[in-house]
Design a protein around this motif. Structure first.
Motif, short mmCIF file in Angstrom:
data_model
loop_
_atom_site.label_atom_id
_atom_site.label_comp_id
_atom_site.label_asym_id
_atom_site.label_seq_id
_atom_site.Cartn_x
_atom_site.Cartn_y
_atom_site.Cartn_z
N ASN A 1 0.80 -1.38 -0.17
CA ASN A 1 -0.10 0.15 0.02
C ASN A 1 0.98 1.19 0.05
O ASN A 1 0.33 2.30 0.44
CB ASN A 1 -1.03 0.13 1.40
N LEU A 2 2.18 1.23 -0.29
CA LEU A 2 3.04 2.28 -0.28
C LEU A 2 2.99 2.93 -1.69
O LEU A 2 3.05 2.20 -2.62
CB LEU A 2 4.51 2.01 0.20
N ILE B 1 11.20 3.44 -2.69
CA ILE B 1 12.44 3.70 -3.14
C ILE B 1 13.50 3.48 -1.78
O ILE B 1 14.64 3.43 -1.89
CB ILE B 1 12.80 5.03 -3.95
N HIS B 2 12.78 3.62 -0.45
CA HIS B 2 13.62 4.00 0.56
C HIS B 2 13.68 2.23 1.19
O HIS B 2 14.01 2.16 2.20
CB HIS B 2 12.86 4.55 1.65
N ARG C 1 0.23 -0.70 11.12
CA ARG C 1 0.63 -1.80 10.28
C ARG C 1 1.48 -1.41 9.18
O ARG C 1 1.26 -1.86 8.06
CB ARG C 1 -0.82 -2.66 9.77
N GLY C 2 2.73 -0.82 9.45
CA GLY C 2 3.25 -0.52 8.28
C GLY C 2 4.26 0.72 8.40
O GLY C 2 4.55 1.35 9.54
N TYR C 3 4.93 1.15 7.30
CA TYR C 3 5.75 2.21 7.02
C TYR C 3 5.31 3.48 7.48
O TYR C 3 4.26 3.66 6.68
CB TYR C 3 6.38 2.05 5.73
N GLN C 4 6.11 4.30 8.22
CA GLN C 4 5.22 5.49 8.72
C GLN C 4 5.96 6.71 8.11
O GLN C 4 5.81 7.91 8.62
CB GLN C 4 5.34 5.64 10.28
N GLY C 5 6.96 6.63 7.01
CA GLY C 5 7.21 7.68 6.27
C GLY C 5 8.82 8.01 6.60
O GLY C 5 9.53 7.40 7.59
N HIS C 6 9.34 8.51 5.56
CA HIS C 6 10.84 8.57 5.39
C HIS C 6 11.49 9.33 6.96
O HIS C 6 12.54 9.04 7.30
CB HIS C 6 11.41 9.34 4.25
N TYR D 1 19.56 5.02 6.23
CA TYR D 1 18.76 4.31 7.15
C TYR D 1 17.42 3.87 6.40
O TYR D 1 16.94 4.81 5.92
CB TYR D 1 18.29 5.32 8.59
N VAL D 2 17.15 2.88 6.59
CA VAL D 2 16.05 1.99 5.75
C VAL D 2 15.13 1.04 6.81
O VAL D 2 15.74 0.72 7.70
CB VAL D 2 16.60 1.07 4.42
N PRO D 3 13.62 0.90 6.39
CA PRO D 3 13.02 0.12 7.10
C PRO D 3 13.62 -1.50 7.33
O PRO D 3 14.23 -1.72 6.19
CB PRO D 3 11.61 0.34 6.37
N GLU D 4 13.29 -2.19 8.03
CA GLU D 4 13.72 -3.49 8.27
C GLU D 4 12.46 -4.29 8.71
O GLU D 4 11.58 -3.77 9.29
CB GLU D 4 14.82 -3.77 9.22
N GLY D 5 12.63 -5.81 8.71
CA GLY D 5 11.71 -6.48 8.99
C GLY D 5 9.94 -6.10 8.71
O GLY D 5 9.74 -6.15 7.38
#
Length: 377
Positions: free
Chosen positions: A36-37, A43-44, A123-128, A199-203
């Motif tokens: 959903n991104l 790209i991050h 439930r997910g990535y919260q932004g750069h 710095y990037v998201p993981e897991g």
């Protein structure tokens, strides 16, 4: 027309966007991580994570619950350590500057937890921006804690092995604190500025750290050098200094027993010397326990980073990589309570200033009391 591709040198996402959303299985269609991104967020994110199925809501909520407990326990305990060690005059010693610095690192480590909790609930990535904030706080607090543990080990070694000329002074303590943060600074700023690594998201994409998955020589060089400088060197110093402490204590006790035997006395120690030695040993035990906790909690994470950079990346599933991250947080929770159990002066100040905690610690006997006891005996 060919599907849209996302390409940005080593920025990892190179599959068509149409393939990032769904994965077919026996049950039906299920979402993949990052489904959903938007393109500017994808790209991050290392492509490695985008091939895995999105975890269930229950898994996210369970981690959010765990991190909430960790956060309150760590912030309360470390906040108490910082407050008591700063306001209690008997605790304002050069050696305890390192204790305050370690508590500050642990406090910062868990102060960023709301970002993770918020991400898990959503439930997910919260932004750069929040990812950069999370990663930077983790780098400074984690590497700062590793260097501080090495400084504490050196201080304990100097105090116990060289009791007359090895005592820490304020000048030396502040110099070592400057060295600690000078040592830490590049490894927190380089990924933040993306001069080297990022710095990037993981897991589950709810936490962020330095990039150890991009298949480039630059990434492998960064991870390898960081592993040596931020893990191997501090851990080696900790092991060296504490092994020297153990060796010194055993040799010293052996020499005292042999001398006492020659003089036909039970012990060469006065009561005051024994009490002082006991306090030093208790503090050393606390420091050793904290350093062992640090090694135990950060070693799995170091192994994950090395596998990501040099090994079989297929071993690193999102769920597996979340476990070392949890271990890293537990040490920030345990540290202040180890001091509460093992540090006699800290326990004494806690019993005075926060009596509701129910801590009972008797003040050490004065020289006159010790002399009276010896005379009476």
């Amino acid at each position: 027309m060919s599907p849209t591709l996302i390409m940005d040198f080593n920025r990892t996402v190179s599959r068509p966007l149409a393939q990032l959303g769904l994965m077919e299985n026996e049950v039906g269609e299920t979402h993949l991580l990052g489904w959903n991104l938007q393109a500017e967020d994808l790209i991050h994110i290392p492509e490695h994570w985008l091939k895995y199925q999105e975890p269930s809501s229950l898994q996210h909520y369970y981690l959010a619950f765990m991190y909430t407990i960790f956060m309150f326990v760590a912030l309360f305990g470390n906040g108490l350590v910082i407050w008591v060690f700063c306001v209690a005059k008997p605790l304002r010693t050069p050696s305890n500057i390192f204790v305050i610095n370690l508590a500050l690192c642990d406090f910062v480590m868990m102060a960023k937890s709301p970002i993770f909790i918020f991400g898990s609930i959503n439930r997910g990535y919260q932004g750069h921006f929040l990812c950069q904030l999370f990663g930077t706080a983790g780098a400074f607090s984690g590497i700062g804690a590793s260097a501080t543990n090495a400084a504490i080990a050196y201080d304990r070694f100097s105090t116990i092995a060289k009791p007359f000329d090895g005592r820490m002074t304020y000048g030396r303590a502040f110099f070592l604190i400057i060295c600690i943060w000078t040592y830490t600074l590049p490894w927190g700023l380089l990924p933040l500025t993306e001069k080297w690594n990022r710095y990037v998201p993981e897991g589950y994409l709810t936490s962020c750290t330095f990039d150890y998955l991009s298949p480039t020589d630059e990434t492998r060089a960064f991870v390898g050098i960081m592993f040596v400088i931020c893990y191997v060197i501090p851990v080696s110093l900790v092991i060296f200094f504490y092994s020297q402490i153990v060796s010194h204590v055993f040799n010293h006790e052996k020499a005292l027993r042999e001398q006492a035997k020659k003089m036909n006395v039970e012990s060469l120690r006065s009561n005051q010397d024994a009490n002082a030695q006991s306090a030093e040993v208790r503090i050393a035990k606390a420091a050793i326990t904290i350093c062992c906790l640090f090694i135990a909690s950060w070693t799995p994470y170091a192994v994950v980073a090395m596998i990501g950079a040099f090994g079989d990346r297929s071993l690193l599933t999102p769920g597996i990589t979340m476990i070392p991250a949890i271990f890293c947080k537990t040490v920030a929770c345990f540290d202040p309570y180890v001091y509460a159990i093992s540090h006699p002066r800290y326990r004494l100040e806690l019993s005075k200033r926060v009596p509701c905690l129910g801590i009972s610690e008797k003040p050490p006997p004065t020289a006159s009391e010790t002399q009276s006891t010896t005379t009476a005996a």
